[in-house]
Design an enzyme around this catalytic site. Structure first.
Site, PDB file in Angstrom:
ATOM      1  N   ASP A 109      40.908  34.128  42.584  1.00  0.00           N
ATOM      2  CA  ASP A 109      42.331  34.186  42.265  1.00  0.00           C
ATOM      3  C   ASP A 109      43.189  33.537  43.356  1.00  0.00           C
ATOM      4  O   ASP A 109      43.511  34.172  44.354  1.00  0.00           O
ATOM      5  CB  ASP A 109      42.719  35.664  42.094  1.00  0.00           C
ATOM      6  CG  ASP A 109      44.151  35.830  41.624  1.00  0.00           C
ATOM      7  OD1 ASP A 109      44.767  34.826  41.218  1.00  0.00           O
ATOM      8  OD2 ASP A 109      44.657  36.962  41.668  1.00  0.00           O
ATOM      9  N   ASP A 135      47.082  28.108  39.830  1.00  0.00           N
ATOM     10  CA  ASP A 135      46.529  29.467  39.880  1.00  0.00           C
ATOM     11  C   ASP A 135      45.195  29.563  39.146  1.00  0.00           C
ATOM     12  O   ASP A 135      45.147  29.410  37.923  1.00  0.00           O
ATOM     13  CB  ASP A 135      47.553  30.437  39.277  1.00  0.00           C
ATOM     14  CG  ASP A 135      47.111  31.891  39.412  1.00  0.00           C
ATOM     15  OD1 ASP A 135      46.051  32.145  40.007  1.00  0.00           O
ATOM     16  OD2 ASP A 135      47.844  32.774  38.916  1.00  0.00           O
TER      17      ASP A 135
END
Ligand SMILES: *[C@@H]1O[C@H](CO)[C@@H](O)[C@H](O)[C@H]1NC(C)=O
Ligand SMILES: *[C@@H]1O[C@H](CO)[C@@H](O)[C@H](O)[C@H]1NC(C)=O
Ligand SMILES: *[C@@H]1O[C@H](CO)[C@@H](O)[C@H](O)[C@H]1NC(C)=O
Ligand SMILES: *[C@@H]1O[C@H](CO)[C@@H](O)[C@H](O)[C@H]1NC(C)=O
Length: 444
Positions: free
Chosen positions: A102, A317
């Site tokens: 992440d 992301d």
């Protein structure tokens, strides 16, 4: 959060290499003397000094450590999530855990066993802090807890109580637990194994969210003082990279998350753009977008959409699946494609707004989608043109949807992991550059 963003200094972890003869090479833990300066002018000055100091430290460390380490990654589609997973070895003795990669957060955590309850009830795959020799809880009265660790709670009735965090992700998933320092065992490119010490890791007692049903936690690759990405890149070449396989690939299809240099054939002909980890979007990785085109047409999208200081901006992301666009951009992009697909039968599929019956692929030419990035130093334009499957995505047999989500203005836009699939992405944090190139991400 603001405080944390400003006080941005890197504490390097200690590395111990387990050589064949059990000899250890040890690097000193380096602390920044200026960590608690708080006047903005002083901070700006420190920032400049810090850059110089970091380059010196890097060159000192790089010589013995001119190597990289990697972690196997794969798509979490097999478990019904839109995440990518990395295999990580945590604790002493080391135990394997599967963590969501992440870049959209700087909190690294693993699911922990409840150490105050007797070891009876089955709790699945959880880390047992009692069984690791290197697990050291961080107290709530420590400066680390008060100043640096992300999402730490201020609650501290006893100074020796653990430093707690309570984090809610954008999708409503959450993690609640306490911080510790712990070691991770890594596979160096030289074939040796090493231990990264002093990693700040969350020990999560309560978590909720679909992404965490099959994963054991999160590898927070966001960039902040105490984050895993900052620690690992400062020891290994100042960069990390990943190549994301097609998000629908089986779990056996793997590639690598690499800290340091990838093999040279991997990184030939990367295209680079400027990368920022500065406020207001830190600890996220943001890039400067100039516009979006569909086919040859540059869409009419308000410029502030791409400007962090006007409430917009764009981040990359790995922890978000779909690409998220603010209102103006979302409307323009979806209209451009819906106009092309106007005669195709629509299908309702939550949470998408535009889905089509693709049982028989429509006899229309789908114009390519391109994001125009500003080139390095703001000079020129670099076009990123992903394959069609990355924005007109298969959601079921014979159904495809426009793979974009709308978010209300003001907000940053997010280039999600499906848009990033089948590309190699290099986050060169030392040089503030993002490199990318198309790749099948097949392992050699
Ligand atoms: C470090 O690695 C790079 C890239 O693999 C290589 O070109 C260079 O020669 C290496 N330097 C040393 C001192 O080993
Ligand atoms: C390191 O390599 C060993 C042997 O190939 C493997 O079993 C282990 O899972 C690897 N560890 C990580 C963190 O990838
Ligand atoms: C851990 O177990 C104890 C005793 O069973 C219980 O009181 C406590 O609430 C548990 N903690 C969490 C976070 O579940
Ligand atoms: C798509 O159209 C075909 C016939 O053209 C039909 O059999 C199928 O049920 C449709 N799919 C959906 C999801 O509506």
């Amino acid at each position: 959060m603001f405080r944390r963003l400003l006080l941005f200094f890197v504490v390097l972890p200690v590395v111990i290499i387990n050589g064949a003869t059990e000899t250890y090479i040890r690097f000193d833990l380096i602390r920044d003397q200026h960590s608690y300066a708080s006047h903005p002018v002083q901070l700006a000055r420190n920032d400049v000094i810090r850059q110089a100091v970091i380059s010196r430290r890097l060159s000192r460390i790089r010589t013995p450590m001119n190597s990289s380490f990697d972690m196997l990654i794969n798509s979490g589609a097999f478990s019904g999530t839109g995440q990518y997973f990395a295999l990580v070895q945590v604790g002493t003795p080391a135990r394997p855990f599967v963590l969501v990669i992440d870049t959209g957060s700087d909190l690294t955590w693993i699911k922990c066993k409840n150490t105050t309850s007797p070891e009876t009830e089955p709790v699945g795959h959880r880390f047992d802090a009692r069984k690791s020799r290197t697990f050291r809880p961080i107290t709530c009265s420590s400066p680390l807890c008060k100043m640096d660790l992300p999402f730490s709670l201020t609650e501290c009735t006893e100074p020796t109580n653990p430093c707690l965090y309570d984090y809610v992700y954008a999708d409503g998933s959450k993690a609640l637990g306490h911080f510790a320092t712990e070691g991770m065992t890594i596979n160096l490119s030289t074939g040796k194994r090493a231990k990264l010490r002093g990693i700040k890791i969350g020990c999560t007692s309560v978590s909720a969210g679909t992404a965490f049903a099959k994963a054991d936690g999160v590898l927070g690759l966001g960039y902040s003082k105490t984050s895993f990405a900052a620690s690992a890149t400062h020891l290994f070449g100042g960069k990390f990279s990943y190549c994301l396989v097609d998000h629908l690939s089986p779990r056996t299809e793997t590639n690598y998350l690499v800290f340091g240099n990838r093999s040279s054939e991997d990184t030939t002909a990367l295209t680079y753009v400027d990368l920022s980890m500065e406020p207001p979007l830190a600890p996220f990785y943001s890039i400067q977008v100039q516009g979006i085109s569909v086919g040859e047409v540059l869409l009419d999208i308000k410029e502030k959409t791409w400007k962090p200081r006007s409430g917009g901006g764009v981040i990359v992301d790995s922890g978000t699946s779909l690409t998220v666009l603010t209102r103006y951009a979302y409307k323009a992009v979806t209209k451009a494609y819906d106009d092309v697909l106007v005669n195709v039968e629509k299908v309702e599929v939550e949470p998408f707004e535009f889905c089509y019956n693709w049982t028989t692929p429509p006899a229309v030419v789908i114009p390519p989608f391109s994001i125009h990035f500003a080139g390095v130093g703001g000079v020129g334009t670099v076009k990123f043109t992903p394959p069609e499957k990355s924005y007109i995505i298969s959601v079921a047999d014979g159904v495809k949807c426009l793979g974009f989500m709308e978010t209300p203005w003001p907000a940053s836009s997010t280039i999600g992991n499906i848009m990033q699939q089948n590309h190699l992405w290099e986050f060169d944090v030392a040089n503030r550059k993002l490199g990318f190139k198309p790749s099948p991400c097949s392992k050699k």
